[in-house]
Enzyme design. Structure first.
Site, PDB file in Angstrom:
ATOM      1  N   GLU A 113       0.827  -1.205   0.000  1.00  0.00           N
ATOM      2  CA  GLU A 113       0.000   0.000   0.000  1.00  0.00           C
ATOM      3  C   GLU A 113       0.865   1.260   0.000  1.00  0.00           C
ATOM      4  OE1 GLU A 113      -4.125  -0.924   2.198  1.00  0.00           O
ATOM      5  OE2 GLU A 113      -2.382  -1.362   3.452  1.00  0.00           O
ATOM      6  N   GLU A 141      -3.760  -9.899   3.201  1.00  0.00           N
ATOM      7  CA  GLU A 141      -4.643  -9.624   4.337  1.00  0.00           C
ATOM      8  C   GLU A 141      -5.845 -10.557   4.424  1.00  0.00           C
ATOM      9  OE1 GLU A 141      -2.679  -5.585   3.488  1.00  0.00           O
ATOM     10  OE2 GLU A 141      -3.316  -7.346   2.365  1.00  0.00           O
TER      11      GLU A 141
END
Length: 290
Positions: A130, A150
């Site tokens: 990210e 995730e």
């Protein structure tokens, strides 16, 4: 008082109190180097996020920094993601105690008025990916591995991955990576547009610094408006984008660099852009960062 690195001679920003896990160096060529300094994995902890916000604010306010390169210390990871051991402590208030500040940091990096380059070596996972997505360009070495794992923890990338990844690689490829949590090689990342360049093993940082130096010698105002125009266009209508482009064109045609650009063109030589980078007033809501 700023100190000089004894090996490179580069000026080093003042350290914050406590353990420094985010280092910011300013090179003489106008390239700032932000290093995630928590090897071997360079995890994004709450303290790292705090220091990342501080460092980004310093970059925004320092006219010497014309390009920012972000890298990770050591040879194992750019950033392996969040520190999962913190999850138990923040689960009940994860937004306020973790994710809101992480999103502020990613957005601050994305919004810097200068080109930004992620130099990706080793693993780049979760929050690390990210962070790389918040940069304009991503240079990866041949051994890099990138992924958004995730979903394997029953969660999803909450610091920008679910909306920045589709903007970079397209919706279908983004959903494939987010649904599966699979890790991909640097070559596959290049093929789908997730990274912009792949280097020899271990050479990503050097290549990012080379590209950064070239950009730092460019016209700061034009580069700033290219960045804002391209990013803003993602949420604009064509009419809005045209209006913004015309306004920005008026700025560069009356700006500090066009005389040098035209003179260099007429004299058939490379331009030497020396106009300083503009610094805008810091937004009031950011006051108090330290």
């Amino acid at each position: 008082m700023r100190e000089r690195d004894g090996v490179t001679g580069r000026e080093r920003a003042p350290r914050t109190s406590g353990a420094t896990v985010i280092e910011l160096d300013v090179r003489d060529d106008g390239v700032g180097v932000l290093t995630l300094n928590g090897p071997p994995l360079n995890l994004i902890t709450r303290e790292a996020t705090r220091q990342l916000l501080e460092a980004t604010a310093r970059v925004a306010e320092d006219p010497r920094v014309r390009v920012l390169v972000i890298t990770g210390a050591g040879d194992r990871a750019f950033c392996a993601g969040a520190d999962v051991t913190e999850f138990a402590d923040v689960r009940a208030e994860v937004v306020e105690r973790k994710l809101r500040r992480e999103n502020e940091a990613m957005t601050a990096i994305e919004g810097l008025p200068i080109p930004t380059i992620a130099a990706i070596g080793g693993v780049c996972l979760g929050g690390g990916a990210e962070l790389a997505l918040a940069c304009d360009l991503r240079v990866a070495d041949a051994g890099a591995v990138i992924g958004f794992p995730e979903v394997g923890l029953g969660v999803f990338p909450g610091s920008g991955g679910v909306f920045r990844l589709p903007r970079v690689v397209g919706l279908g490829r983004a959903l494939d990576l987010l649904y599966s949590g699979r890790r991909i090689s640097a070559d596959e990342a290049l093929r789908i547009g997730l990274v912009t360049e792949v280097t020899a093993p271990g050479a990503a940082l050097q290549r990012a610094l080379e590209r950064g130096a070239a950009l730092a010698s460019g016209p700061a105002l034009a580069l700033r408006l290219i960045k804002s125009g391209a990013r803003d266009s993602l949420t604009q209508t064509t009419a809005q984008a045209v209006d913004a482009s015309l306004a920005d064109s008026a700025r560069v045609f009356t700006g500090p660099d066009i005389e040098e650009g035209l003179a260099a063109f007429a004299q058939k030589r490379p331009p030497r852009f020396t106009a300083p980078r503009e610094i805008e007033a810091r937004p009031a809501k950011e006051e108090g960062l330290s």
